[in-house]
Design an enzyme around this catalytic site. Structure first.
Site, PDB file in Angstrom:
ATOM      1  N   GLU A  40       0.833  -1.212   0.000  1.00 51.63           N
ATOM      2  CA  GLU A  40       0.000   0.000   0.000  1.00 51.63           C
ATOM      3  C   GLU A  40       0.863   1.256   0.000  1.00 51.63           C
ATOM      4  O   GLU A  40       0.420   2.314  -0.438  1.00 51.63           O
ATOM      5  CB  GLU A  40      -0.912   0.000   1.234  1.00 51.63           C
ATOM      6  CG  GLU A  40      -2.377   0.081   0.866  1.00 51.63           C
ATOM      7  CD  GLU A  40      -3.323  -0.008   2.049  1.00 51.63           C
ATOM      8  OE1 GLU A  40      -4.248  -0.818   1.958  1.00 51.63           O
ATOM      9  OE2 GLU A  40      -3.160   0.717   3.048  1.00 51.63           O
TER      10      GLU A  40
ATOM     11  N   HIS B 105       8.010 -26.807  -0.756  1.00 55.67           N
ATOM     12  CA  HIS B 105       7.376 -27.936  -1.430  1.00 55.67           C
ATOM     13  C   HIS B 105       6.234 -27.464  -2.318  1.00 55.67           C
ATOM     14  O   HIS B 105       5.433 -28.265  -2.773  1.00 55.67           O
ATOM     15  CB  HIS B 105       6.892 -28.948  -0.389  1.00 55.67           C
ATOM     16  CG  HIS B 105       8.035 -29.507   0.422  1.00 55.67           C
ATOM     17  ND1 HIS B 105       8.580 -30.745   0.203  1.00 55.67           N
ATOM     18  CD2 HIS B 105       8.774 -28.945   1.415  1.00 55.67           C
ATOM     19  CE1 HIS B 105       9.592 -30.938   1.044  1.00 55.67           C
ATOM     20  NE2 HIS B 105       9.732 -29.860   1.787  1.00 55.67           N
TER      21      HIS B 105
ATOM     22  N   LYS C  88     -14.103   0.243  -3.621  1.00 61.00           N
ATOM     23  CA  LYS C  88     -15.161   0.638  -2.682  1.00 61.00           C
ATOM     24  C   LYS C  88     -16.289   1.352  -3.432  1.00 61.00           C
ATOM     25  O   LYS C  88     -17.462   1.088  -3.196  1.00 61.00           O
ATOM     26  CB  LYS C  88     -14.604   1.578  -1.609  1.00 61.00           C
ATOM     27  CG  LYS C  88     -13.710   0.891  -0.605  1.00 61.00           C
ATOM     28  CD  LYS C  88     -13.354   1.860   0.512  1.00 61.00           C
ATOM     29  CE  LYS C  88     -12.204   1.351   1.333  1.00 61.00           C
ATOM     30  NZ  LYS C  88     -11.633   2.362   2.209  1.00 61.00           N
TER      31      LYS C  88
HETATM   32  O1  PA5 Z   1      -3.387   1.445   5.863  1.00 60.71           O
HETATM   33  C1  PA5 Z   1      -4.507   1.916   5.770  1.00 60.71           C
HETATM   34  O2  PA5 Z   1      -4.728   3.112   5.936  1.00 60.71           O
HETATM   35  C2  PA5 Z   1      -5.693   1.029   5.444  1.00 60.71           C
HETATM   36  O3  PA5 Z   1      -5.314  -0.297   5.254  1.00 60.71           O
HETATM   37  C3  PA5 Z   1      -6.713   1.085   6.567  1.00 60.71           C
HETATM   38  O4  PA5 Z   1      -6.098   0.704   7.750  1.00 60.71           O
HETATM   39  C4  PA5 Z   1      -7.888   0.164   6.288  1.00 60.71           C
HETATM   40  O5  PA5 Z   1      -8.492   0.485   5.061  1.00 60.71           O
HETATM   41  C5  PA5 Z   1      -8.937   0.295   7.395  1.00 60.71           C
HETATM   42  O6  PA5 Z   1      -9.364   1.623   7.493  1.00 60.71           O
HETATM   43  P1  PA5 Z   1     -10.142   2.162   8.757  1.00 60.71           P
HETATM   44  O7  PA5 Z   1      -9.270   2.026   9.942  1.00 60.71           O
HETATM   45  O8  PA5 Z   1     -10.440   3.577   8.440  1.00 60.71           O
HETATM   46  O9  PA5 Z   1     -11.385   1.322   8.893  1.00 60.71           O
END
Ligand code: PA5
Length: 450
Positions: free
Chosen positions: A292, A313, A427
């Site tokens: 990310e 394996h 989303k």
């Molecule tokens: O790293 C990030 O920002 C995302 O992976 C969020 O943690 C994830 O989408 C969850 O978001 P939230 O804590 O707003 O529910």
């Protein structure tokens, strides 16, 4: 202390090229330290180890003690992505492999009477949630719901179901719910205020995937019976080591080498390797952190993970002889916390007597060394990130090290490590398909497309 060994890359790269990338990594470190780079309003994670107050840990322990007094034996931790992976990684790394069967959470410092921690809100599988509720119905349950935005669909759906059960079952339901969310805004914050839930704050300047050392990770880890003071101490050691403007800074070494392998040798896939099944979720946490943070602007190293020797394996064949696009980063745990010695057998039908008297971990170490040599021969450079053993202290060190190295590495690549614009695409489609109010035009357009 986390150590980096780049010996397994020596036959692939020239010293002069490595030095160039060390220079780039040191410049990127400077950008990170001065707060002058992209996403610089999300640098709060850097000093969490040294700045987390004792009062915050005491607050986490107060929740633990309150739930213990109620006899809570199951805690459902609800969250997704950065609001879940760090806690799961730490709890799985520190727990006994057979904790569920033994009802014993730890091989180390964890309390033997800690409640079982299970996770929800990290998928939309109806079967998962239904089966989770079978368990919740049988146990004395409480929940920690974690969402920085407070609006993420997966945790919101799971929380609605768990909350309904708690409210129907317990007169003190609101005391069995803790919310970890934004200090001021979001649906979860509003609900928590209305219902009087105990809340913890996800700091504004810490993004989800960098939040394991905030209450997002600390509370579930405390509830599972582990020592977050030791974890923060290990992270603090790496907070100092990773900020050093030195070629020996382990985060600089790691960031420099992986960028060199990517940019000059076309190694576009990095595989995080561990030789202990307890580290499977370190791989999951690391993949989110790097995927990310770096996978943007049509750039980035694709992060993958394997558990050896198990996956030798399965994936071993591809790594040895498939397309030469990858390098490996081995998380090397130097010592086992437990001991099993191989016995002697008078019949020796399995021909293992040559190993009689050896520790199983010796075999694991030789498998690791043999694999390293084989993969290097097969054209796979290998980096090593080592810790002495699996402990809260060393896990804290690994968290801080990988976060620092990620920030440096993304800046070397010219990427903002602290946003995730691409996550929104699915989303929007999902909301349109679910016909969420406000998405009418998109719903129409997407239906035409289908
Ligand atoms: O790293 C990030 O920002 C995302 O992976 C969020 O943690 C994830 O989408 C969850 O978001 P939230 O804590 O707003 O529910």
């Amino acid at each position: 202390m986390v150590k980096v060994n780049l010996g397994g890359c020596g036959s692939f790269v020239k010293d002069a090229d490595y030095k160039v990338y060390v220079g780039k990594a040191l410049e990127a470190l400077e950008v990170l330290e001065s707060g002058s780079g992209a996403g610089n309003d999300f640098l709060g994670w850097k000093h969490l180890p040294s700045e987390t107050p004792e009062s915050l840990i005491a607050e986490c322990e107060a929740v633990r003690d309150c739930w213990k007094a109620k006899g809570v034996d199951l805690v459902v931790v609800i969250g997704i992505g950065g609001s879940y992976l760090g806690a799961r990684c730490a709890i799985e790394a520190l727990s006994h492999n057979f904790a569920k069967q033994l009802r014993r959470p730890s091989t180390g410092s964890g309390a033997v009477d800690a409640p079982e921690v299970v996770f929800a809100g990290n998928n939309l599988s109806e079967e998962y949630l239904a089966e989770l509720m079978d368990l919740v119905a049988e146990r004395n349950a409480a929940t920690v719901v974690i969402s920085k935005s407070g609006t993420t669909t997966e945790p919101a759906v799971a929380f609605r179901v768990v909350k309904e059960h708690l409210e129907k079952t317990y007169a003190d339901a609101s005391e069995r719910i803790v919310a970890i969310t934004d200090a001021r805004k979001g649906a979860l914050k509003t609900l928590a205020t209305q219902e009087g839930y105990k809340t913890f704050v996800v700091p504004d300047n810490v993004g989800g995937r960098y939040s394991v050392l905030t209450p997002v990770g600390l509370l579930p880890i405390v509830l599972a019976g582990f020592d977050v003071r030791a974890m923060l101490a290990g992270a603090k050691e790496m907070e100092a080591a990773c900020a050093e403007k030195s070629e020996a800074n382990p985060a600089v070494m790691y960031a420099a080498m992986r960028n060199l392998l990517y940019s000059e040798l076309g190694k576009k896939v990095e595989i995080l390797v561990s030789y202990n099944p307890k580290l499977q979720y370190l791989g999951e946490w690391w993949k989110q952190l790097y995927g990310e943070s770096e996978g943007k602007d049509l750039k980035g190293i694709f992060p993958a993970s394997v558990n050896f020797t198990t996956d030798l394996h399965s994936m071993g064949q591809f790594i040895q002889e498939g397309e030469r696009i990858m390098f490996e980063t081995v998380v090397n745990v130097e010592k086992s916390n437990r001991s099993v010695v191989i016995g002697s057998d008078p019949q020796n039908l399995d021909q293992l007597n040559y190993l009689a008297g050896s520790h199983v971990e010796h075999c694991n170490a030789m498998a690791q060394l043999g694999t390293k040599l084989a993969h290097i021969d097969g054209g796979v450079p290998q980096l090593e990130v080592s810790v002495e053993n699996l402990s809260e202290f060393n896990l804290g060190g690994l968290f801080q090290f990988f976060e620092y190295a990620c920030g440096i590495s993304a800046y070397v690549l010219g990427i903002n490590p602290f946003n995730q614009p691409g996550v929104e695409a699915y989303k929007k489609n999902m909301f349109a398909l679910l016909e969420k109010p406000g998405y009418e035009e998109m719903t129409k357009a997407i239906k035409e497309r289908l």
